[in-house]
Motif scaffolding. Structure first.
Motif, mmCIF file in Angstrom:
data_model
loop_
_atom_site.group_PDB
_atom_site.id
_atom_site.type_symbol
_atom_site.label_atom_id
_atom_site.label_comp_id
_atom_site.label_asym_id
_atom_site.label_seq_id
_atom_site.Cartn_x
_atom_site.Cartn_y
_atom_site.Cartn_z
ATOM 1 N N GLN A 121 0.835 -1.205 0.000
ATOM 2 C CA GLN A 121 0.000 0.000 0.000
ATOM 3 C C GLN A 121 0.868 1.253 0.000
ATOM 4 O OE1 GLN A 121 -2.223 0.773 3.600
ATOM 5 N NE2 GLN A 121 -3.912 1.703 2.466
ATOM 6 N N VAL A 122 1.879 1.267 0.856
ATOM 7 C CA VAL A 122 2.794 2.411 0.903
ATOM 8 C C VAL A 122 3.514 2.562 -0.439
ATOM 9 C CG1 VAL A 122 4.883 3.320 1.986
ATOM 10 C CG2 VAL A 122 3.102 2.275 3.398
ATOM 11 N N THR A 123 3.974 1.444 -0.994
ATOM 12 C CA THR A 123 4.708 1.484 -2.267
ATOM 13 C C THR A 123 3.828 1.999 -3.397
ATOM 14 O OG1 THR A 123 6.036 -0.407 -1.536
ATOM 15 C CG2 THR A 123 6.081 0.139 -3.881
ATOM 16 N N THR A 124 2.591 1.513 -3.475
ATOM 17 C CA THR A 124 1.690 1.905 -4.564
ATOM 18 C C THR A 124 1.294 3.372 -4.459
ATOM 19 O OG1 THR A 124 0.802 -0.349 -4.612
ATOM 20 C CG2 THR A 124 -0.462 1.350 -5.743
ATOM 21 N N CYS A 125 0.914 3.813 -3.269
ATOM 22 C CA CYS A 125 0.488 5.205 -3.102
ATOM 23 C C CYS A 125 1.631 6.171 -3.372
ATOM 24 C CB CYS A 125 -0.061 5.414 -1.693
ATOM 25 S SG CYS A 125 -1.575 4.478 -1.345
ATOM 26 N N LEU A 126 2.835 5.828 -2.924
ATOM 27 C CA LEU A 126 3.985 6.685 -3.205
ATOM 28 C C LEU A 126 4.338 6.652 -4.690
ATOM 29 C CD1 LEU A 126 6.338 6.020 -0.141
ATOM 30 C CD2 LEU A 126 4.847 7.993 -0.570
ATOM 31 N N SER A 127 4.125 5.512 -5.343
ATOM 32 C CA SER A 127 4.402 5.420 -6.784
ATOM 33 C C SER A 127 3.444 6.296 -7.584
ATOM 34 C CB SER A 127 4.290 3.961 -7.250
ATOM 35 O OG SER A 127 5.243 3.145 -6.593
ATOM 36 N N THR A 128 2.168 6.300 -7.200
ATOM 37 C CA THR A 128 1.198 7.178 -7.861
ATOM 38 C C THR A 128 1.591 8.642 -7.700
ATOM 39 O OG1 THR A 128 -0.557 5.577 -7.372
ATOM 40 C CG2 THR A 128 -1.240 7.777 -8.035
ATOM 41 N N THR A 129 1.980 9.000 -6.483
ATOM 42 C CA THR A 129 2.398 10.378 -6.215
ATOM 43 C C THR A 129 3.633 10.735 -7.025
ATOM 44 O OG1 THR A 129 1.537 10.139 -3.967
ATOM 45 C CG2 THR A 129 2.999 12.011 -4.397
#
Length: 530
Positions: free
Chosen positions: A493-501
């Motif tokens: 979740q942290v990886t995906t949300c930071l990747s989107t950002t």
């Protein structure tokens, strides 16, 4: 001549004998009025016929272009069709009554809303607990105008048949989206987009991404939203802002995922008068929801109550990919999602509107409109708290167009065109023309060392991350007490949300660093009046 009237298609004037009411041979007032009416009717009829012919010709050209583009991507579309088939098969096995107690997918929400509108009972559409209890689907949390888009499917006798019809339409919309990606890229760059490995790579990223599977599986209208927004963008960058804004408003009426695009289109208005005109065109489609609230007493109160209802977010984690969702999860304040949304939206949009103000002012109106679509979609996926992988199919086309129109990719594209056409007069160019053309694999090997390949690799990695994130969420929901699955889910979740950002901020940074962005768009063929 003085005393004559500029009549159009004037009927023969009656003589005194033919018209006993007239003492002279001049036409009477009634005859003049009738002639004017006939002339106006003729002009209106001619204008309508011209508009109909023009619309038919445009539609025919659009369909021909779509077929040609799809034929060039036939193997990719075949793989895309396989992904679609797998998604449909999973839906029918796990969602549609083949397994007892299974929960229907999101498409059933839209279908039953249209079904209730047709058969009666639409006044219960926003009643908390009514749809889950009567139709075995989630709550309807959209504008009433969403129902109108699904009326053709709502008249079908079963949700299964309607879902299959929708999937077929969505596949056609994907082919149309490919064509529009190429056409908009040509508009923005002022050049052809050759059928090169670069275009092949970006097409592959769009067609084979994991988000396509999720969109088909859940039955979300992401393909329809993306197509409406791309049509709107195409008209806007062509200088026909009125038509483009109307299509963008239709996308908002279907689902409010274009809220930031509309915000930037309004803020980028060149004048107060244009701001008001844009506001009317953009908000007119969704404003028809007022008719529903007037027709069904009590519907507005239920709608507002449903918009504030968030208990469905508790218990099972939802795979939102936004920065706001990450902040809500890390803080543990589940009721503060709207506060974090305001914070992230203010920071992101504030930097665009104030930090990039001087560069935005230097752009023409069509260029600003194109930027509104790019940055508006990026802002939505970064700031909105409930953004799922199934919505990415409408974001990916804007990413592809953005990078296809970047100066670095344009430079490579123009070099390919120059080599293909033999426009260069130096010795190296003449030697190149004397040699046999390179094969596709040789061209692809060169592309792997270029900037476009790195961008496509970034998008592909992001697609894989969202796939593992979505999968871990399903496992964690099935076994909520498993500590290992919980750690894996929250890590992804942290990886995906930071990747989107990162992806959104990367687009903003690339635009702010490149001085010649849209430099080839300042041509009469692009900047035209509506």
């Amino acid at each position: 001549m003085r005393g004559t009237y500029p009549l159009v298609n004037r009927a023969p004037v009656m003589s005194t004998e033919q018209n006993p009411e007239s003492d002279t041979g001049n036409p009477t007032g009634k005859e003049i009025k009738d002639a004017h009416s006939r002339g106006n009717a003729t002009r209106k009829g001619t204008s309508i016929m011209r508009l109909v012919k023009l619309t038919i010709n445009k539609a025919r050209s659009f369909l021909q272009g779509t077929v040609e583009t799809a034929s060039g991507r036939k193997y990719m579309l075949l793989v895309h069709g396989l992904i679609m088939g797998i998604a449909v098969m999973v839906v029918f096995i796990f969602r549609y009554d083949l397994i007892p107690g299974a929960y229907r997918n999101d498409f059933s929400i839209y279908y039953f809303s249209a079904r209730l509108f047709v058969e009666g009972g639409y006044e219960n559409i926003y009643t908390i607990g009514w749809l889950p209890g009567h139709c075995d689907c989630a709550h309807f949390r959209y504008f009433p105008t969403t129902t109108l888009f699904y009326l053709p499917l709502g008249i079908l006798p079963s949700v299964e048949i309607a879902y299959l019809m929708y999937v077929g339409f969505a596949f056609v919309m994907v082919a149309c989206t490919l064509y529009l990606i190429r056409q908009i890229s040509k508009k923005l760059t002022g050049a052809q987009v050759p059928d090169s490995p670069i275009w092949q790579l970006f097409s592959f990223v769009y067609l084979i991404s994991y988000s396509q599977y999720v969109a088909y599986n859940q039955g979300q209208p992401s393909h329809a939203i993306g197509l409406l927004l791309l049509i709107g963008m195409f008209f806007c960058v062509s200088g026909k802002q009125g038509t483009g804004l109307l299509f963008t408003g239709l996308a908002m009426a279907l689902k409010p995922t274009s809220m930031f695009i509309i915000l930037f289109l309004l803020v980028f208005s060149p004048s107060i008068r244009d701001f008001l005109k844009r506001g009317v065109l953009l908000l007119a489609p969704v404003s028809t929801s007022i008719l529903f609230f007037l027709a069904y007493p009590g519907l507005l109160g239920d709608f507002l109550e449903m918009m504030g209802y968030n208990a469905f977010n508790y218990g099972v984690p939802l795979p939102s990919v936004s920065l706001t969702n990450l902040l809500v999860t890390l803080s543990g304040w589940q009721d503060s999602h709207f506060v974090f949304f305001l914070i992230t939206a203010t920071m992101f949009s504030g930097y665009i509107l104030f930090g990039m103000r001087s560069k935005i002012k230097s752009l023409t109106t069509p260029q600003r409109d194109a930027l509104a679509f790019f940055l508006g979609s990026a802002c939505y996926f970064t700031c909105m708290f409930d953004v799922w992988p199934s919505q990415l199919p409408f974001f990916t086309p804007f990413i592809v167009i953005f990078f296809l129109s970047s100066p670095r990719v344009i430079k490579i594209t123009r070099k390919e065109l120059s080599n293909d056409k033999g426009d260069s007069d130096d010795e190296s160019s003449s030697e190149t023309r004397n040699h046999e053309p390179e094969g596709f694999l040789q061209q692809a090997a060169k592309v792997t060392r270029t900037y476009p390949f790195k961008v496509c690799l970034l998008l592909s990695v992001y697609s894989l991350i969202t796939m593992f994130y979505d999968g871990s969420r399903a496992l964690y929901a099935a076994f909520p007490g498993n500590t290992g699955l919980g750690i894996m889910f929250h890590g992804l979740q942290v990886t995906t949300c930071l990747s989107t950002t990162y992806l959104s901020l990367y687009m903003v940074r690339q635009f702010s660093l490149q001085e010649e962005w849209f430099g080839r768009m300042n041509t009469p063929a692009i900047v035209t009046t509506a």
